[in-house]
Design a protein around this motif. Structure first.
Motif, PDB file in Angstrom:
ATOM      1  N   ARG A   1     -27.169 -70.201 -24.868  1.00 15.61           N
ATOM      2  CA  ARG A   1     -27.069 -69.828 -23.440  1.00 15.61           C
ATOM      3  C   ARG A   1     -25.818 -69.002 -23.184  1.00 15.61           C
ATOM      4  N   ASP A   2     -24.690 -69.430 -23.749  1.00 16.79           N
ATOM      5  CA  ASP A   2     -23.440 -68.677 -23.575  1.00 16.79           C
ATOM      6  C   ASP A   2     -23.553 -67.272 -24.168  1.00 16.79           C
ATOM      7  N   LEU A   3     -24.171 -67.184 -25.341  1.00 15.70           N
ATOM      8  CA  LEU A   3     -24.327 -65.878 -25.979  1.00 15.70           C
ATOM      9  C   LEU A   3     -25.323 -65.004 -25.226  1.00 15.70           C
ATOM     10  N   GLU A   4     -26.365 -65.604 -24.648  1.00 15.74           N
ATOM     11  CA  GLU A   4     -27.299 -64.848 -23.806  1.00 15.74           C
ATOM     12  C   GLU A   4     -26.530 -64.196 -22.659  1.00 15.74           C
ATOM     13  N   TYR A   5     -25.711 -64.989 -21.989  1.00 18.03           N
ATOM     14  CA  TYR A   5     -24.937 -64.475 -20.858  1.00 18.03           C
ATOM     15  C   TYR A   5     -24.028 -63.324 -21.310  1.00 18.03           C
TER      16      TYR A   5
ATOM     17  N   GLY B   1     -25.283 -54.834 -19.612  1.00 14.58           N
ATOM     18  CA  GLY B   1     -25.639 -54.489 -18.236  1.00 14.58           C
ATOM     19  C   GLY B   1     -27.065 -54.866 -17.875  1.00 14.58           C
ATOM     20  N   THR B   2     -27.552 -55.949 -18.457  1.00 14.08           N
ATOM     21  CA  THR B   2     -28.920 -56.396 -18.188  1.00 14.08           C
ATOM     22  C   THR B   2     -28.882 -57.801 -17.586  1.00 14.08           C
ATOM     23  N   ARG B   3     -30.056 -58.299 -17.192  1.00 13.77           N
ATOM     24  CA  ARG B   3     -30.138 -59.635 -16.596  1.00 13.77           C
ATOM     25  C   ARG B   3     -31.062 -60.578 -17.361  1.00 13.77           C
ATOM     26  N   ASP B   4     -31.649 -60.094 -18.435  1.00  9.59           N
ATOM     27  CA  ASP B   4     -32.600 -60.874 -19.213  1.00  9.59           C
ATOM     28  C   ASP B   4     -32.240 -60.723 -20.685  1.00  9.59           C
ATOM     29  N   VAL B   5     -32.287 -61.802 -21.442  1.00  9.95           N
ATOM     30  CA  VAL B   5     -31.873 -61.740 -22.839  1.00  9.95           C
ATOM     31  C   VAL B   5     -32.775 -60.817 -23.655  1.00  9.95           C
ATOM     32  N   ARG B   6     -34.056 -60.748 -23.325  1.00 12.29           N
ATOM     33  CA  ARG B   6     -34.938 -59.820 -24.062  1.00 12.29           C
ATOM     34  C   ARG B   6     -34.491 -58.373 -23.846  1.00 12.29           C
ATOM     35  N   ALA B   7     -34.196 -58.040 -22.608  1.00 15.45           N
ATOM     36  CA  ALA B   7     -33.703 -56.687 -22.305  1.00 15.45           C
ATOM     37  C   ALA B   7     -32.337 -56.452 -22.940  1.00 15.45           C
ATOM     38  N   ALA B   8     -31.496 -57.482 -22.960  1.00 14.09           N
ATOM     39  CA  ALA B   8     -30.171 -57.360 -23.567  1.00 14.09           C
ATOM     40  C   ALA B   8     -30.281 -57.078 -25.059  1.00 14.09           C
ATOM     41  N   LEU B   9     -31.162 -57.798 -25.743  1.00 17.28           N
ATOM     42  CA  LEU B   9     -31.348 -57.570 -27.172  1.00 17.28           C
ATOM     43  C   LEU B   9     -31.917 -56.181 -27.445  1.00 17.28           C
TER      44      LEU B   9
END
Length: 91
Positions: free
Chosen positions: A36-40, A47-55
């Motif tokens: 969870r911390d790494l997702e954040y 600059g994203t709000r979703d971990v899938r988009a972040a990856l």
């Protein structure tokens, strides 16, 4: 948007993937605290709000910066900056 250094971003992605694969899920079935911390952190870094988009964004940024990925960065452990800037570096 500020761009995270490729080495830092690569380390975040690797740490997230390791935590997501090995960390037990929380009681509600969600990711564990480290994941969870790494997702954040990934979301903020990309600059994203979703971990899938972040990856997805992280992988795109890493692919685009492959030649620059060898530039020195401050050590996450010691906090010390590199002794010299790479040739041609500008602020």
């Amino acid at each position: 948007m500020l761009m995270p250094h490729p080495a830092v971003l690569r380390a975040l992605v690797e740490r997230y993937e390791a935590a997501a694969a090995s960390e037990p899920v929380d009681p509600t079935g969600g990711p564990g605290p480290t994941a969870r911390d790494l997702e954040y952190t990934l979301c903020v870094s990309t600059g994203t709000r979703d971990v899938r988009a972040a990856l997805e964004t992280a992988r795109r940024l890493l692919a685009a910066s492959a030649p620059a990925a060898t530039a020195p960065v401050a050590s996450a452990v010691t906090g010390q900056a590199p002794l010299a800037e790479p040739a041609g570096a500008a602020c």
